[in-house]
Design an enzyme around this catalytic site. Sequence first.
Site, PDB file in Angstrom:
ATOM      1  N   GLN A 221      -2.381  -1.907  -9.202  1.00 53.00           N
ATOM      2  CA  GLN A 221      -1.783  -3.186  -9.608  1.00 53.00           C
ATOM      3  C   GLN A 221      -0.508  -3.599  -8.871  1.00 53.00           C
ATOM      4  O   GLN A 221      -0.360  -4.767  -8.496  1.00 53.00           O
ATOM      5  CB  GLN A 221      -1.475  -3.145 -11.119  1.00 53.00           C
TER       6      GLN A 221
ATOM      7  N   ASN B 210       1.037   1.202  -1.498  1.00 50.89           N
ATOM      8  CA  ASN B 210       1.606   1.831  -2.704  1.00 50.89           C
ATOM      9  C   ASN B 210       0.829   3.094  -3.048  1.00 50.89           C
ATOM     10  O   ASN B 210       0.473   3.332  -4.191  1.00 50.89           O
ATOM     11  CB  ASN B 210       1.640   0.854  -3.899  1.00 50.89           C
ATOM     12  N   PHE B 211       0.613   3.917  -2.020  1.00 50.06           N
ATOM     13  CA  PHE B 211      -0.014   5.220  -2.264  1.00 50.06           C
ATOM     14  C   PHE B 211       1.024   6.172  -2.836  1.00 50.06           C
ATOM     15  O   PHE B 211       2.229   5.890  -2.836  1.00 50.06           O
ATOM     16  CB  PHE B 211      -0.578   5.805  -0.953  1.00 50.06           C
TER      17      PHE B 211
ATOM     18  N   GLU C 288       2.407   2.382 -14.600  1.00 50.50           N
ATOM     19  CA  GLU C 288       3.191   1.388 -15.359  1.00 50.50           C
ATOM     20  C   GLU C 288       4.111   1.969 -16.439  1.00 50.50           C
ATOM     21  O   GLU C 288       5.322   1.775 -16.423  1.00 50.50           O
ATOM     22  CB  GLU C 288       2.204   0.392 -15.994  1.00 50.50           C
TER      23      GLU C 288
ATOM     24  N   ASP D  23       4.537  -2.467 -12.852  1.00 44.94           N
ATOM     25  CA  ASP D  23       3.596  -2.731 -11.761  1.00 44.94           C
ATOM     26  C   ASP D  23       3.792  -4.134 -11.173  1.00 44.94           C
ATOM     27  O   ASP D  23       4.227  -4.302 -10.042  1.00 44.94           O
ATOM     28  CB  ASP D  23       2.157  -2.611 -12.271  1.00 44.94           C
TER      29      ASP D  23
ATOM     30  N   GLY E 268      20.801 -11.875 -26.585  1.00 46.21           N
ATOM     31  CA  GLY E 268      21.760 -12.731 -25.883  1.00 46.21           C
ATOM     32  C   GLY E 268      22.821 -13.237 -26.841  1.00 46.21           C
ATOM     33  O   GLY E 268      22.929 -12.776 -27.982  1.00 46.21           O
ATOM     34  N   GLY E 269      23.562 -14.205 -26.394  1.00 49.10           N
ATOM     35  CA  GLY E 269      24.671 -14.737 -27.189  1.00 49.10           C
ATOM     36  C   GLY E 269      24.222 -15.664 -28.317  1.00 49.10           C
ATOM     37  O   GLY E 269      25.030 -16.035 -29.168  1.00 49.10           O
TER      38      GLY E 269
HETATM   39  N1  COA Z   1      -9.323   5.938   4.143  1.00 44.92           N
HETATM   40  C1  COA Z   1      -9.149   7.239   3.910  1.00 44.92           C
HETATM   41  N2  COA Z   1      -8.329   7.716   2.938  1.00 44.92           N
HETATM   42  C2  COA Z   1      -7.695   6.807   2.191  1.00 44.92           C
HETATM   43  C3  COA Z   1      -7.852   5.434   2.374  1.00 44.92           C
HETATM   44  C4  COA Z   1      -8.705   5.002   3.402  1.00 44.92           C
HETATM   45  N3  COA Z   1      -8.905   3.710   3.664  1.00 44.92           N
HETATM   46  N4  COA Z   1      -7.086   4.790   1.473  1.00 44.92           N
HETATM   47  C5  COA Z   1      -6.489   5.739   0.732  1.00 44.92           C
HETATM   48  N5  COA Z   1      -6.840   6.959   1.157  1.00 44.92           N
HETATM   49  C6  COA Z   1      -6.408   8.253   0.657  1.00 44.92           C
HETATM   50  C7  COA Z   1      -4.929   8.442   0.757  1.00 44.92           C
HETATM   51  O1  COA Z   1      -4.553   8.797   2.039  1.00 44.92           O
HETATM   52  C8  COA Z   1      -4.706   9.551  -0.267  1.00 44.92           C
HETATM   53  O2  COA Z   1      -5.078  10.779   0.315  1.00 44.92           O
HETATM   54  P1  COA Z   1      -4.169  12.119   0.283  1.00 44.92           P
HETATM   55  O3  COA Z   1      -3.755  12.312  -1.121  1.00 44.92           O
HETATM   56  O4  COA Z   1      -5.119  13.182   0.778  1.00 44.92           O
HETATM   57  O5  COA Z   1      -3.023  11.912   1.167  1.00 44.92           O
HETATM   58  C9  COA Z   1      -5.734   9.226  -1.319  1.00 44.92           C
HETATM   59  O6  COA Z   1      -6.663   8.326  -0.725  1.00 44.92           O
HETATM   60  C10 COA Z   1      -5.291   8.492  -2.575  1.00 44.92           C
HETATM   61  O7  COA Z   1      -3.957   8.280  -2.653  1.00 44.92           O
HETATM   62  P2  COA Z   1      -3.129   8.321  -4.005  1.00 44.92           P
HETATM   63  O8  COA Z   1      -2.125   7.267  -3.862  1.00 44.92           O
HETATM   64  O9  COA Z   1      -2.620   9.702  -4.232  1.00 44.92           O
HETATM   65  O10 COA Z   1      -4.151   7.925  -5.187  1.00 44.92           O
HETATM   66  P3  COA Z   1      -4.209   8.429  -6.700  1.00 44.92           P
HETATM   67  O11 COA Z   1      -5.331   7.670  -7.297  1.00 44.92           O
HETATM   68  O12 COA Z   1      -4.257   9.903  -6.827  1.00 44.92           O
HETATM   69  O13 COA Z   1      -2.806   7.952  -7.339  1.00 44.92           O
HETATM   70  C11 COA Z   1      -1.127   6.346  -8.032  1.00 44.92           C
HETATM   71  C12 COA Z   1      -2.626   6.635  -7.807  1.00 44.92           C
HETATM   72  C13 COA Z   1      -0.995   4.889  -8.400  1.00 44.92           C
HETATM   73  C14 COA Z   1      -0.596   7.223  -9.175  1.00 44.92           C
HETATM   74  C15 COA Z   1      -0.336   6.659  -6.747  1.00 44.92           C
HETATM   75  O14 COA Z   1      -0.928   5.950  -5.688  1.00 44.92           O
HETATM   76  C16 COA Z   1       1.131   6.299  -6.823  1.00 44.92           C
HETATM   77  O15 COA Z   1       1.938   6.972  -7.468  1.00 44.92           O
HETATM   78  N6  COA Z   1       1.530   5.194  -6.132  1.00 44.92           N
HETATM   79  C17 COA Z   1       2.902   4.782  -6.025  1.00 44.92           C
HETATM   80  C18 COA Z   1       3.398   4.132  -7.282  1.00 44.92           C
HETATM   81  C19 COA Z   1       2.532   2.990  -7.716  1.00 44.92           C
HETATM   82  O16 COA Z   1       2.324   2.041  -7.013  1.00 44.92           O
HETATM   83  N7  COA Z   1       2.094   3.075  -8.971  1.00 44.92           N
HETATM   84  C20 COA Z   1       1.510   1.987  -9.656  1.00 44.92           C
HETATM   85  C21 COA Z   1       0.149   1.735  -9.355  1.00 44.92           C
HETATM   86  S1  COA Z   1      -0.292   0.231 -10.173  1.00 44.92           S
END
Ligand code: COA
Length: 415
Positions: free
Chosen positions: A16, A95-96, A138, A167, A246-247
Amino acid sequence: MKALDGVKILDMTHVQSGPTCTQLLAWFGADVIKVERPGVGDATRGQLRDIPDVDSLYFTMLNHNKRSVTLNTKDEKGKEIFTRFIKECDVMVENFAPGALGRMGFGWDKIQELNPRMIYASVKGFGPGPFADCKVYENVAQCAGGSASTTGNLDGTPMVTGAQIGDSGTGLHLALGIVTALFQRETSGKGQRVECAMQDSVLNLCRVKLRDQQRLQHGPLNEYSQFGEGISFGDATPRAGNDSGGGQPGRILKCRGWETDPDAYTYFITQAAVWKNICDVIGKPDWKENPDYAKPVNRLPKLNEIFGAIEDWTMTKTKFEVMDICNALNIPVGPILSMKEISEDESLRQTGTIVDVEHPERGNYLTVGNPIKLSDSPSDVLRSPLLGEHTDEILKDVLGMSDADIAEAKEMGAV
Ligand code: COA
């Protein structure tokens, strides 16, 4: 012409926060190229599905006006194609989880080397510090950013809010960072790193609560209900229920029908400037000049009694009658609107805030249009892309790849 016509965004966002940001940029006219893993795509395509095998509303409502290309950025051929995208695009947004882009081999140093004009924007849960490596969703951000501890009833548990301030709130902050960096690039000629931590964004939206934390050192917070109720303050900003914060004191009050309708309520603000109008409308004209009620400071210890009297009046009216009567008297009030009422609101449709969208697989659905209205850059809401819908088109028109090159990349599993 749209405000961001010609700006190419390499959209590596998912879920998101990041998609909120890139959707806004797309509404302003940027060409947003959403990069998704072949055969998998953004996880939200398959989450909270209401129709089997059809992109969820979670996905469709956050990815309008974008194009989708599938690309395996961990594969050698995929990396080669990704490198070409970095050279062609103006902005990369991701935002990975912390470190994911680096693990793919595309840290900030590498990106600058490939394209010194590139703006590289990220959302992370936390900034540098003890939690920098944590994954965050979130509600974690709402808790860590000070929102949950200051939301809810005084005698209840901390409470998260339905507004997605962690988010979508961070996505909004990031979008501002990106357009600001694009503006600076006009003079500097250089890209830059743009980072938004969800904790920081939530705290920014909670800054009035940090204000109250400091005011506590100088005495009780007189405008909080607990002051009038004689409940002492602790050493941290408390949960304030529905106090206005607020006020001008405000509360949520029952309206006619509240016994059966969970949303038959109004927010009522006792703005000092219209105190006399309030006294007249609720049938308490003697409170206008009575020294115990006439001045705001004298009213603060009596808010329960005052709002009780106002509620005796609001309970005789519907929330819309309260709105009509009070609005005519300049008294600030607001009906508690349910999502059903909002989705049926004609005026919101007319302004493009609520929009009907046609999708080839799910049919018609409702969404929220661009809340930011630019007179010279109107936003048309176009449906979200299917997974990889624009892969060939993007590889040709952005990277100039031939049909044979594309076929080879497909055979190798890179796209
Ligand atoms: N091709 C190949 N690999 C890909 C890819 C693509 N096109 N797109 C993503 N990936 C891989 C990434 O490199 C990552 O691999 P790695 O862990 O081996 O390095 C993996 O897919 C997924 O990444 P990740 O971000 O860890 O996903 P997740 O589902 O485990 O975590 C979140 C989700 C949201 C918790 C995490 O992304 C996060 O904390 N993001 C930052 C904060 C954020 O934005 N949070 C709110 C989300 S609404």
